[in-house]
Design a protein around this motif. Structure first.
Motif, PDB file in Angstrom:
ATOM      1  N   MET A   1       1.671   5.384  15.208  1.00 20.86           N
ATOM      2  CA  MET A   1       1.079   6.974  14.902  1.00 20.86           C
ATOM      3  C   MET A   1      -0.339   6.904  14.347  1.00 20.86           C
ATOM      4  O   MET A   1      -0.492   7.500  14.238  1.00 20.86           O
ATOM      5  CB  MET A   1       2.508   7.021  14.119  1.00 20.86           C
TER       6      MET A   1
ATOM      7  N   ILE B   1       0.615  -1.368   0.224  1.00 18.10           N
ATOM      8  CA  ILE B   1       0.349  -0.183   0.357  1.00 18.10           C
ATOM      9  C   ILE B   1       0.685   1.008   0.260  1.00 18.10           C
ATOM     10  O   ILE B   1       0.384   2.410   0.639  1.00 18.10           O
ATOM     11  CB  ILE B   1      -0.877   0.418   1.085  1.00 18.10           C
TER      12      ILE B   1
ATOM     13  N   ASP C   1       0.969  -4.456   9.499  1.00 23.07           N
ATOM     14  CA  ASP C   1       1.032  -2.811  10.253  1.00 23.07           C
ATOM     15  C   ASP C   1       0.839  -2.561  10.890  1.00 23.07           C
ATOM     16  O   ASP C   1       1.274  -1.181  11.412  1.00 23.07           O
ATOM     17  CB  ASP C   1       0.677  -2.042   8.861  1.00 23.07           C
TER      18      ASP C   1
ATOM     19  N   GLY D   1      -0.458   9.625  11.303  1.00 23.93           N
ATOM     20  CA  GLY D   1       0.686  10.228  10.817  1.00 23.93           C
ATOM     21  C   GLY D   1       0.550  11.235  10.167  1.00 23.93           C
ATOM     22  O   GLY D   1       1.887  11.996   9.955  1.00 23.93           O
TER      23      GLY D   1
ATOM     24  N   GLY E   1       8.099  -1.768   5.651  1.00 27.92           N
ATOM     25  CA  GLY E   1       6.840  -1.907   5.491  1.00 27.92           C
ATOM     26  C   GLY E   1       6.584  -0.124   5.258  1.00 27.92           C
ATOM     27  O   GLY E   1       5.263   0.097   5.288  1.00 27.92           O
ATOM     28  N   GLY E   2       7.717   0.530   4.630  1.00 25.26           N
ATOM     29  CA  GLY E   2       7.384   1.870   4.904  1.00 25.26           C
ATOM     30  C   GLY E   2       7.483   2.952   6.030  1.00 25.26           C
ATOM     31  O   GLY E   2       6.705   3.531   5.774  1.00 25.26           O
TER      32      GLY E   2
HETATM   33  N1  ARG Z   1       2.885   0.048   5.631  1.00 32.16           N
HETATM   34  C1  ARG Z   1       2.803   1.024   6.412  1.00 32.16           C
HETATM   35  C2  ARG Z   1       0.711   2.105   5.752  1.00 32.16           C
HETATM   36  O1  ARG Z   1       1.590   2.021   4.629  1.00 32.16           O
HETATM   37  C3  ARG Z   1       3.365   1.731   7.303  1.00 32.16           C
HETATM   38  C4  ARG Z   1       2.337   2.848   7.699  1.00 32.16           C
HETATM   39  C5  ARG Z   1       4.123   3.603   8.035  1.00 32.16           C
HETATM   40  N2  ARG Z   1       3.021   5.173   9.057  1.00 32.16           N
HETATM   41  C6  ARG Z   1       3.793   6.354   9.068  1.00 32.16           C
HETATM   42  N3  ARG Z   1       2.635   6.915  10.582  1.00 32.16           N
HETATM   43  N4  ARG Z   1       4.368   7.744   7.880  1.00 32.16           N
HETATM   44  O2  ARG Z   1       0.666   2.562   6.326  1.00 32.16           O
END
Ligand code: ARG
Length: 298
Positions: free
Chosen positions: A74, A25, A69, A132, A266-267
């Motif tokens: 956050m 995603i 995830d 986030g 996972g980004g």
């Molecule tokens: N795999 C998660 C997503 O795409 C990563 C979330 C990263 N979280 C953030 N606060 N940037 O939702």
């Protein structure tokens, strides 16, 4: 010298017992690049120990086995302390169905600890909001929207929290949450990557931060350095380009590096793994009865 942030001394984190890349995603996720569970666990322990060592409190929520995830705590919701002392959390309404069940485990955790809860949308009905994207800075709750959070959510947040919301349009697919491109450091300074935003929003953010430390697109995307957290005058970062470190140290910050590279698969990085629950309206955010939304010009 700026004043230290009022928030960032109390976090919620999710214990990584089921962290995997089960779906794609965001541009960082690849099904053929899986994290190693014991490395991820050790890195997460290192992060929690570092934050506690700096004097922060870290509460830990168990991970749902079906929510890989959920480690990115956050995104569970945005907690604030209202002017009357009530603790309140606006639960996220995730953009992607694969993450929506996470909120179902987080809400009872907050409720059991006396937090009131609300939603801007849920179960695929209503506006998407991912926490986030939200930060207290300057005179407002600064909220990125576009890839994840929807513009409609900003009105709900402003009304529900009774504060001013400043929206920023995110246009970069790799910086799909504002926390990949923005990190408040104190009341005058922040890491800012303007490449994440459209021109008007980039200008609006630069206008809001008296002393921005501007990151290039490459610095933000390849090091996750904006996805950091600040405890007092210590910046806890996944990596720090030399140029950025020099400026932070010149401003009087200490830089502590914690490797969370497994979670980059996972980004997400340090800020994504930690959710501050000590934002306070009337201290970190203005009390604006009825709420107010300010958007940059189109
Ligand atoms: N795999 C998660 C997503 O795409 C990563 C979330 C990263 N979280 C953030 N606060 N940037 O939702």
């Amino acid at each position: 010298m700026g004043h230290e942030l009022g928030w960032g001394r109390h976090y919620l984190a999710v214990e990584p017992t089921a962290f995997r890349v089960d779906y794609v995603i965001n541009p960082f996720m690849h099904l053929d690049a899986q994290p190693v569970a014991e490395f991820a666990r050790a890195q997460w322990d290192g992060l929690v120990d570092t934050l506690r060592g700096l004097g922060a409190t870290v509460d830990v929520l168990p991970q749902r086995p079906d929510a890989p995830d959920m480690v990115y705590a956050m995104n569970l919701g945005l907690g604030v302390v209202r002017p009357d002392g009530e603790q309140h959390v606006v639960m996220s309404h995730m953009r992607y169905a694969q993450r929506r069940m996470e909120t179902g485990s987080a809400q009872p955790w907050f409720a059991a600890r006396g937090w009131s809860t609300s939603y801007v949308g849920r179960d695929s009905i209503g506006a998407h909001f991912e926490a986030g994207d939200a930060f207290a800075f300057g005179d407002a709750l600064v909220v990125g929207y576009g890839p994840r959070t929807e513009e409609l959510a900003l009105k709900h947040l402003a009304t529900d929290l009774g504060t001013r919301v400043r929206g920023l349009r995110i246009t970069h697919p790799g910086m799909y949450h504002l926390d990949l491109a923005f990190c408040p450091l104190d009341d005058r300074r922040a890491l800012v990557c303007p490449a994440a935003l459209d021109d008007a929003s980039a200008q609006a953010l630069l206008d809001l931060v008296p002393e921005p430390l501007v990151l290039t697109e490459e610095e933000a995307l390849t090091t996750f350095c904006a996805n950091s957290v600040v405890v007092g005058r210590t910046v806890v970062m996944p990596a720090c380009p030399d140029r950025v470190r020099a400026q932070l140290e010149a401003w009087g910050f200490d830089v502590v590096i914690v490797d969370v590279s497994e979670f980059h698969l996972g980004g997400g990085s340090i800020r994504c793994l930690t959710n501050p629950v000590d934002l306070t309206i009337g201290r970190d955010l203005p009390a604006v009865p009825g709420g107010e939304v300010v958007l940059p010009p189109v």
